[in-house]
Design a protein around this motif. Structure first.
Motif, short mmCIF file in Angstrom:
data_model
loop_
_atom_site.label_atom_id
_atom_site.label_comp_id
_atom_site.label_asym_id
_atom_site.label_seq_id
_atom_site.Cartn_x
_atom_site.Cartn_y
_atom_site.Cartn_z
N LYS A 171 1.02 -1.17 -0.14
CA LYS A 171 0.10 0.09 -0.01
C LYS A 171 0.96 1.19 -0.05
CE LYS A 171 -3.93 2.12 2.48
NZ LYS A 171 -4.64 2.17 3.50
N GLU A 172 1.91 1.34 0.78
CA GLU A 172 2.61 2.48 1.02
C GLU A 172 3.63 2.77 -0.28
OE1 GLU A 172 6.14 4.35 3.84
OE2 GLU A 172 4.65 3.31 4.72
N LEU A 173 3.91 1.68 -0.86
CA LEU A 173 4.74 1.82 -2.14
C LEU A 173 3.67 1.96 -3.48
CD1 LEU A 173 7.63 -0.88 -1.66
CD2 LEU A 173 7.76 1.70 -1.42
N GLY A 174 2.66 1.57 -3.38
CA GLY A 174 1.71 1.64 -4.44
C GLY A 174 1.76 0.53 -5.61
N ILE A 175 2.03 -0.64 -5.04
CA ILE A 175 2.38 -1.78 -5.67
C ILE A 175 1.48 -3.01 -5.45
CG2 ILE A 175 4.66 -1.14 -6.17
CD1 ILE A 175 5.76 -3.30 -4.34
N ALA A 176 1.33 -3.94 -6.30
CA ALA A 176 0.43 -5.06 -6.03
C ALA A 176 1.35 -6.03 -4.80
CB ALA A 176 0.33 -5.97 -7.23
N THR A 177 0.43 -6.47 -4.08
CA THR A 177 1.07 -7.45 -2.57
C THR A 177 1.69 -8.38 -3.40
OG1 THR A 177 -0.76 -6.73 -1.24
CG2 THR A 177 0.46 -8.75 -0.65
N GLY A 178 1.21 -9.06 -4.56
CA GLY A 178 1.87 -10.20 -5.06
C GLY A 178 3.31 -9.98 -5.68
N SER A 179 3.45 -8.61 -6.04
CA SER A 179 4.82 -8.50 -6.72
C SER A 179 5.82 -8.08 -5.77
CB SER A 179 4.54 -7.23 -7.66
OG SER A 179 4.32 -5.90 -6.90
N ILE A 180 5.82 -7.98 -4.35
CA ILE A 180 6.62 -7.68 -3.45
C ILE A 180 7.91 -8.62 -3.42
CG2 ILE A 180 7.06 -7.51 -0.95
CD1 ILE A 180 4.61 -5.99 -0.57
N GLY A 181 7.57 -9.99 -3.26
CA GLY A 181 8.42 -11.08 -3.48
C GLY A 181 9.40 -10.93 -4.55
N PHE A 182 8.91 -10.47 -5.79
CA PHE A 182 9.83 -10.31 -6.82
C PHE A 182 10.54 -9.22 -6.97
CE2 PHE A 182 10.29 -8.44 -11.23
CZ PHE A 182 11.24 -9.16 -11.71
N ILE A 183 10.23 -8.17 -6.62
CA ILE A 183 10.67 -6.64 -6.45
C ILE A 183 11.96 -6.92 -5.28
CG2 ILE A 183 10.59 -4.24 -6.01
CD1 ILE A 183 7.76 -4.36 -7.25
N ARG A 184 11.52 -7.39 -4.11
CA ARG A 184 12.42 -7.55 -3.13
C ARG A 184 13.65 -8.54 -3.49
NH1 ARG A 184 10.16 -11.87 0.59
NH2 ARG A 184 11.57 -13.08 -0.94
N GLY A 185 13.36 -9.58 -4.27
CA GLY A 185 14.39 -10.15 -4.74
C GLY A 185 15.31 -9.39 -5.61
N ARG A 186 14.67 -8.67 -6.60
CA ARG A 186 15.80 -8.07 -7.28
C ARG A 186 16.43 -6.97 -6.45
NH1 ARG A 186 12.97 -4.20 -11.48
NH2 ARG A 186 11.20 -4.21 -9.61
N CYS A 187 15.82 -6.23 -5.65
CA CYS A 187 16.58 -5.21 -4.82
C CYS A 187 17.56 -5.98 -4.06
CB CYS A 187 15.27 -4.73 -4.07
SG CYS A 187 14.28 -3.49 -4.54
N LEU A 188 17.30 -7.04 -3.44
CA LEU A 188 18.35 -7.64 -2.62
C LEU A 188 19.36 -8.08 -3.52
CD1 LEU A 188 16.24 -9.66 0.17
CD2 LEU A 188 17.64 -7.41 0.47
#
Length: 197
Positions: free
Chosen positions: A168-185
């Protein structure tokens, strides 16, 4: 328009230390702010790790004052983090000696400062810990703003935020957090490897 280049990229230092040090020596106030902002956590971490919680702010100020007066004498800007750690450790030793005159410290769970070792040398274990923490802070600051914010929310807040709140705070879908988190890490890992972590 100002002739001086912007030092901050979305609130984060983007210049290497040699350029920051040079600008500070020339009296650039924005460079001073950026330099202090870059290293404030490094400076504060040493008295905190040594259990000098009440003295941490005074030690921070003393180190910054030494930095202000001694920066022009620094021969190698790449040595700045080590100089800051060493100076901070000396201030911690002085604060510890001063406090021991008034109160006997009894907490044995705190990381202890060696009594008989030369105060010139920061203990290896503490040095390694503080250097690694600074590398993590620097790698984190090099991430895109969204990645940095996500990593901070997921790994640096206690307790970590739920995925729904992060999304909600980042304005993205909850389901995309895992993918984005992996890319960021992954980006952060590459940054750390490039730094020799």
């Amino acid at each position: 328009m100002s002739a001086a280049p912007k030092l901050q990229r979305e609130g984060r230092v983007s210049w290497p230390d040699d350029r920051l040090v040079s600008a500070c020596i020339q009296g650039d106030q924005e460079a001073w702010s950026a330099l202090i902002d870059k290293y404030k956590n490094l400076i504060f971490s040493i008295p905190i790790k040594l259990g000098l919680y009440e003295d941490a702010a005074d030690i921070f100020q003393a180190v910054c004052l030494d930095l202000l007066t001694d920066l022009p004498k620094l021969r190698e800007p790449r040595a700045l983090p080590k100089w800051l750690m060493q100076t901070c450790y000396h201030k911690c030793l002085a604060a510890r000696r001063k406090s021991e005159k008034h109160v006997q410290l009894a907490d044995e769970n705190q990381e202890s400062m060696p009594a008989d070792e030369s105060p010139a040398a920061l203990p290896d274990k503490l040095l390694l810990e503080v250097e690694k923490a600074q590398m993590v802070r620097e790698a984190l600051s090099e991430l895109s703003p969204r990645c940095e914010q996500m990593v901070r929310m997921l790994f640096f807040e206690t307790p970590p935020r739920p995925y729904g709140e992060v999304a909600k705070e980042l304005g993205i879908a909850t389901g995309s957090i895992g993918f984005i988190r992996g890319r960021c890490l992954g980006k952060m890992k590459r940054q750390l490897e490039d730094m020799g972590f």
